[in-house]
Design an enzyme around this catalytic site. Sequence first.
Site, mmCIF file in Angstrom:
data_model
loop_
_atom_site.group_PDB
_atom_site.id
_atom_site.type_symbol
_atom_site.label_atom_id
_atom_site.label_comp_id
_atom_site.label_asym_id
_atom_site.label_seq_id
_atom_site.Cartn_x
_atom_site.Cartn_y
_atom_site.Cartn_z
ATOM 1 N N CYS A 100 -15.278 -20.869 32.025
ATOM 2 C CA CYS A 100 -14.021 -20.322 31.573
ATOM 3 C C CYS A 100 -13.959 -20.331 30.045
ATOM 4 O O CYS A 100 -13.487 -19.378 29.421
ATOM 5 C CB CYS A 100 -12.936 -21.228 32.129
ATOM 6 S SG CYS A 100 -11.392 -20.458 32.138
ATOM 7 N N CYS A 200 -9.626 -24.205 36.532
ATOM 8 C CA CYS A 200 -9.311 -23.810 35.169
ATOM 9 C C CYS A 200 -8.246 -22.719 35.200
ATOM 10 O O CYS A 200 -8.526 -21.586 35.551
ATOM 11 C CB CYS A 200 -10.585 -23.286 34.530
ATOM 12 S SG CYS A 200 -10.301 -22.486 32.969
#
Length: 395
Positions: A100, A200
């Site tokens: 991410c 995330c």
Amino acid sequence: MKRVVIGLSGGVDSSVAAYVLQQQGYEVIGLFMKNWHDDSVTISNECPWLDDSNDAMLVAEKLGIPFQTVDLSEQYKERIVDYMFHEYKKGRTPNPDVLCNREIKFDVFMKIALELGADFVATGHYCRKGTIQKEGKDIYQLLSGVDGNKDQSYFLCQLSQEQLAKSLFPIGELTKPQVREIASELDLVTAEKKDSQGLCFIGKVKLPDFLQQQLKPKEGVIVEIPREQDIFNQVKTEFNSEEDKLAYLSRKIDYQIDYGKIVGKHQGAHYFTKGQRKGLAVGGTIEPLFVIDTDVSANVIYTGQGKEHPGLYKKALFVTNEELHWVREDLALNVGETMNVKARIRYRQALESAILHKVDSGLYVEFENPQSAITEGQFVAWYIGDELLGSGVIS
């Protein structure tokens, strides 16, 4: 005034990071990243991203900085979610947080920020950036955060020099209690907010629930391998070369069902990961069972009793050239070279002494002490002192 775009997540860390930047004299703009709105995958009835974006907006109002939301859900699905499913299908355990950062925050998001005329992008990560001169050139260092308990350098282990050049980490010199205190003094809505858990920033997701929506359940067996099994006693001590030895130390044991006994059933080997203890639902053992390996093609989970089971431990791991990354490109090893480092194979693990060995096909990381649950698909990161030099995907 230099312009900084900060990723405001609606948490306390990025809120205080925005304030610190203001204090340092930057022109600050807050952006909230919306990364998920796929209703076909019902994650939960709660809608955490809405709450988070509201909190981020309130913080921006309080600090008097411009604020907007950017929708990155398409890129997030493509680069993170699809990748995760692909990895789980292969029987690997990806780390969405590391990806991410590499793919979304410091790539897609960074490009948007630079289009807004930003000189830098900032996040609320607990890490620091250093700059040194080498042959008249600026080289950027990724350094651990001052708060040893919260250091998040590991999550940024895939960043490049280009990404670091444009990054700022305003709270890297602070500890979590100091950050909370600043937020309280400023009376920010996020001051007491709990740290987010879950994927995330998809929010409150339990990973197995999420996976079940894409990877169909498929019944298979759970096999318990006794620690006395011959396979753990056949220890090889003579090798033709150092590389032979490293290949042996990092090898994957080829378990067979008849090495142990069937003790239960499961709903899909791809939902399980090495070292996992919860979710097996097998009782009646003296010590708890841990997953020592999964075979996704045969849909079998291999387990062993107790966290000292020999099937959990290995002294070395391998990273292929394709999945090897140096933050400090200037320190990258050539074939045949070695480097003494400290390394970790998961977030919050204490750093362990290790030696890197560069070979033709990739890089071996040989640990001084055997490591528990070295897991394919996760990241290994290595440091000298408090500087993270590079990382790679465990193969």
